[in-house]
Enzyme design. Structure first.
Site, PDB file in Angstrom:
ATOM      1  N   HIS A   1      10.601  -6.619  -1.347  1.00  9.72           N
ATOM      2  CA  HIS A   1      10.234  -5.614  -2.349  1.00  9.72           C
ATOM      3  C   HIS A   1      11.451  -4.854  -2.870  1.00  9.72           C
ATOM      4  CE1 HIS A   1       9.696  -2.585   1.043  1.00  9.72           C
ATOM      5  NE2 HIS A   1      10.127  -1.768   0.112  1.00  9.72           N
TER       6      HIS A   1
ATOM      7  N   ASP B   1       8.550  -9.777   4.390  1.00  9.05           N
ATOM      8  CA  ASP B   1       9.171  -8.943   3.363  1.00  9.05           C
ATOM      9  C   ASP B   1      10.707  -8.978   3.437  1.00  9.05           C
ATOM     10  OD1 ASP B   1       9.689  -7.080   1.414  1.00  9.05           O
ATOM     11  OD2 ASP B   1       8.204  -5.634   2.116  1.00  9.05           O
TER      12      ASP B   1
ATOM     13  N   SER C   1      13.748   1.043   3.372  1.00  8.11           N
ATOM     14  CA  SER C   1      13.282  -0.323   3.182  1.00  8.11           C
ATOM     15  C   SER C   1      14.446  -1.298   3.248  1.00  8.11           C
ATOM     16  CB  SER C   1      12.600  -0.470   1.820  1.00  8.11           C
ATOM     17  OG  SER C   1      11.333   0.110   1.865  1.00  8.11           O
TER      18      SER C   1
HETATM   19  N1  ARG Z   1       5.215   0.548   0.928  1.00  9.10           N
HETATM   20  C1  ARG Z   1       6.500  -0.090   0.901  1.00  9.10           C
HETATM   21  C2  ARG Z   1       7.599   0.932   0.850  1.00  9.10           C
HETATM   22  O1  ARG Z   1       7.457   1.979   0.234  1.00  9.10           O
HETATM   23  C3  ARG Z   1       6.691  -0.977  -0.285  1.00  9.10           C
HETATM   24  C4  ARG Z   1       5.824  -2.140  -0.321  1.00  9.10           C
HETATM   25  C5  ARG Z   1       5.886  -2.861  -1.650  1.00  9.10           C
HETATM   26  N2  ARG Z   1       4.751  -3.722  -1.751  1.00  9.10           N
HETATM   27  C6  ARG Z   1       3.708  -3.549  -2.593  1.00  9.10           C
HETATM   28  N3  ARG Z   1       2.642  -4.255  -2.395  1.00  9.10           N
HETATM   29  N4  ARG Z   1       3.718  -2.712  -3.610  1.00  9.10           N
HETATM   30  O2  ARG Z   1       8.679   0.704   1.346  1.00  9.10           O
END
Ligand code: ARG
Length: 776
Positions: free
Chosen positions: A87, A223, A652
């Site tokens: 991501h 991911d 992330s």
């Molecule tokens: N929740 C994750 C974060 O803020 C990002 C995931 C991105 N994936 C998605 N399905 N929008 O680090």
């Protein structure tokens, strides 16, 4: 009732940020030696403090980069190979995707360096050093200094310190404030701008579970994506060039193939973006009732409109994929956070903290003089801000959340320089605009944006106090009798900003008159001017009061609890958090395991739902249980695992590192039960969701066959008999050195020392212990 009181008490003691026994805290790496090292050792750290952070010698910190300014990445090879989340790489992967080469759907793997794809605008920052500059910044400033004077001095000095440290702009430098303006640190970075895409799994792996599973555990997402950093042949940062060579990191992370057990030490090194752990109940109320609420309402509309068109057309789907993902991410976050604040009584917990603070302040006359009014000031400042806040939230979410309005906004500097007749500034404004115009139109679908515009303008018109709306907007609305789709027809039908050709023609021969006559520009300019002259000044005075009161609040808390070690809020600077692999109970009677496996991926499979499609190749590998050396000792393929590390957005892609400094996985998300985590760390619920590095390697190796990448890495396996067996089996089938596994450790090492591959075989307590290392 008793339970209620108990849980309330628990809450109270947890709501201010200090590290209790819990694995709470995002620590500054340069202070780890002093503040955390002993505790980390107790938990299982085997490295020295110097091996974690050192300015002069290579240390863990040299393997960590801030990726693109919004994520974290880490080096995993001596040739600048970098890994981060899928991501985080999503925008880059999307930008190279077309309906013919759909890397989002199919994945991308460079089988040699010349296939790696450059990414304009992408950069990584590598920390050279950080320094405490608090005394320099605050020199001569006393409690008698007015807030205005103080703010001015701080701004001047931090700027000068950063400028000097940049050594004629050789480094990227900045000074950031900590503990709400009580301390200041300088950061010096090397910024590398030639960062190429190396590999990405299909989104059916990298984004498996999609928005349904986002912010949730149990999770089954691969991911990750990979990039390579390049530098000029002399080692300096340089823009993309064919003559650039792979960056040689001062340190890269070896990769652990070992099993993870409940309680294992884990540290996360990365760039957490923003937490608000010192925020008072007054601020929190605005977060819930204004920020989150508006975000949920506006993004819900926008996402639905985008989705409608994305489902109709493949090109639109690709164009809007990245925008959709990032918009939906904090949409869902806001929903979860508002629900969590209610469920966890977060505001009540904050109020209890504040009552204690007030009592402490009132108990002493001198303290009362300094801290007695702090909370009152905060309350009254927020009361003013509350009246104007929606205007600024809607400016961001609704107005600039419309793509054409955002483009128009970018034209304001050009407009100002044209108006001032400043030729040099005009030239610069044009140059700044060009790449923005290009990237705007690359992923633009006008009919989609027009629908969003109509919806956003309607919300703006209905929700913002009429006396806070610009006249130009109100008269447009009445001219079209509140029919926003007609209003959109007019604005989008008559603005040159809607066509790339017309925008480029304009940039060749820009004119103030033409901009002033453009309905889209007129509108955004009017809204901005209204904000700058009518809304921002009304909030400015309150914001200054808040700055001072929030600073004193944190200073007071630290005085009030001298034995507690407080950590600063996240502010996009390098931090280290440490904790352990840990399961949790999401609700009474339910226990969540600390890891998930490929079995769970298969269990969620739904070929009719794009979020849960499992690629055929992955299914084959699953059916054949062909996991190679990447299985755990039970023969399972672990996909994700959780730890109680304290992280937030910006982390992330951060490495999850074991006690020996080896990479165990990549942090990529937080969990639904702890969506209040940016406000309060709750040890019972807060978890960090990670992709197991063995799943990453499995996808690269077994799924994609990109063994060229595996070869660059250093894989380590110790103390995991199951994986050792798997490794043995793997070696037997793959390399002629297999027979050496039956030899003694000395023999094996001797024979292999010269080669590229090195196996260390140790016998320990009867278990074969195989160390498998691919050496450069
Ligand atoms: N929740 C994750 C974060 O803020 C990002 C995931 C991105 N994936 C998605 N399905 N929008 O680090």
């Amino acid at each position: 009732m008793l339970k209620k009181i108990l849980s309330f008490l628990l809450l109270v003691s947890l709501s201010v940020p200090f590290a209790a026994k819990a694995d709470e805290g995002m620590w500054l790496p340069m202070l780890v030696k002093r503040l955390n090292y002993t505790d980390m050792q107790k938990k299982g750290l085997q490295l020295t403090a110097e091996e974690i952070y050192s300015v002069n010698n290579s240390s863990l910190k040299d393997a960590i980069v801030q990726f693109g300014g919004f994520c974290t990445g880490e080096f995993i090879s001596p040739e600048g190979l970098l890994i981060t989340n899928h991501h985080c790489g999503y925008g880059s992967i999307q930008s190279h995707s077309t309906t013919e080469h759909d890397y989002l759907t199919d994945g991308f793997w460079a089988t040699s360096k010349d296939q790696e794809l450059p990414n304009e605008g992408l950069f990584v920052d590598i920390l050279v050093r950080m320094d405490d500059v608090t005394s320099k910044v605050l020199e001569g400033i006393t409690p008698a200094t007015t807030q205005e004077e103080r703010a001015q001095l701080v701004a001047q000095r931090t700027k000068a310190i950063a400028q000097e440290a940049s050594e004629n702009n050789q480094y990227v430098t900045y000074v950031r404030d900590f503990y709400n303006g009580n301390e200041f640190y300088l950061f010096v970075y090397n910024r590398y701008t030639d960062v190429r895409l190396v590999g990405a799994p299909p989104q059916s792996v990298g984004k498996y579970g999609g928005d349904t599973d986002n912010w949730m555990w149990p999770r089954h997402t691969g991911d990750f994506s990979m990039f390579r950093v390049y530098m000029a042949p002399d080692g300096k940062p340089a823009p993309y060039s064919k003559t650039n060579v792979p960056y040689k990191p001062k340190h890269f992370l070896p990769i652990s193939l070992s099993d993870k057990e409940q309680g294992d030490f884990a540290m996360v090194f990365g760039f957490p973006g923003r937490t608000k752990r010192f925020m008072t109940s007054h601020g929190l109320k605005l977060e819930v009732n204004q920020l989150n609420k508006s975000r949920i309402k506006l993004r819900d509309q926008k996402l639905n409109l985008w989705k409608e068109d994305m489902d109709k057309d493949a090109a639109t789907r690709i164009k809007y994929a990245s925008k959709y993902a990032s918009t939906s991410n904090y949409y869902k976050y806001s929903i979860g956070q508002n629900a969590g604040i209610k469920r966890m009584h977060t505001i009540e917990g904050k109020i209890a903290d504040e009552d204690k603070f007030q009592a402490w302040a009132n108990a002493d006359a001198q303290r009362k003089a300094t801290y007695g009014n702090v909370l009152g000031d905060i309350a009254s400042a927020y009361a003013t801000i509350e009246k104007y806040n929606l205007g600024s939230i809607y400016l961001n979410e609704a107005v600039l959340g419309t793509e054409a309005m955002m483009l128009g906004y970018r034209f304001i500097p050009l407009y100002n320089s044209l108006k001032a007749g400043n030729a040099a500034a005009t030239q610069k404004a044009i140059e700044d605009l060009r790449p923005r115009v290009e990237s705007h139109f690359k992923d633009y679908n006008l009919p989609t944006d027009k629908k969003v515009f109509a919806a956003m303008m309607k919300a703006y018109s209905e929700d913002i106090a009429k006396d806070q709306q610009p006249e130009a907007f109100k008269s447009l609305v009445s001219k079209y009798k509140g029919n926003f789709s007609k209003l959109a027809d007019y604005v989008y039908g008559n603005s040159f900003l809607m066509s790339e050709q017309k925008v480029n023609d304009f940039l060749k021969n820009p004119s103030q008159k033409k901009l002033e006559a453009d309905p889209a520009f007129q509108l955004i300019n009017a809204i901005m001017m209204n904000y700058v002259t009518n809304i921002a000044p009304k909030m400015a005075e309150s914001n200054a009061i808040l700055d001072k009161a929030n600073r004193l609040y944190v200073a007071g808390l630290r005085l009030m609890n001298p034995d507690k070690v407080y950590y600063p809020d996240a502010n996009s600077t390098l931090r280290l958090s440490y904790g352990t692999v840990k399961d949790y109970s999401p609700q009474d009677g339910v226990m969540y395991n600390y890891y998930t496996t490929l079995d769970g991926v298969m269990a969620k499979e739904d070929p009719t739902n794009e979020e849960f499609v499992v690629p055929a190749k992955l299914k084959q590998l699953y059916q054949a249980k062909d996991y190679g050396r990447y299985a755990n000792s039970k023969g399972e393929l672990v996909v994700n695992f959780i730890t109680d590390n304290d992280i937030t957005g910006g982390n992330s892609g951060s490495p999850v590192i074991n006690g020996k400094g080896e990479l165990m996985g990549l942090a990529f998300d937080g969990n639904w039960e702890a969506m209040t985590g940016d406000l309060v760390y709750d040890p019972d619920y807060k978890r960090c969701i990670n992709v197991d590095i063995r799943y990453v390697l499995f996808i690269i190796d077994k799924y994609a066959g990109a063994t060229n990448l595996i070869q660059e890495m250093t894989l380590v396996n110790d103390g995991n008999p199951g994986a050792a067996d798997a490794a043995t089996a793997e070696v037997k089938t793959k390399t002629p050195q297999a027979e050496l596994l039956n030899a003694t450790m000395e023999e094996a090492n001797e024979k292999l020392r010269a080669g590229k591959t090195e196996f260390k075989i140790e016998k320990k307590k009867g278990d074969a212990k195989v160390k498998l290392q691919v050496k450069d």
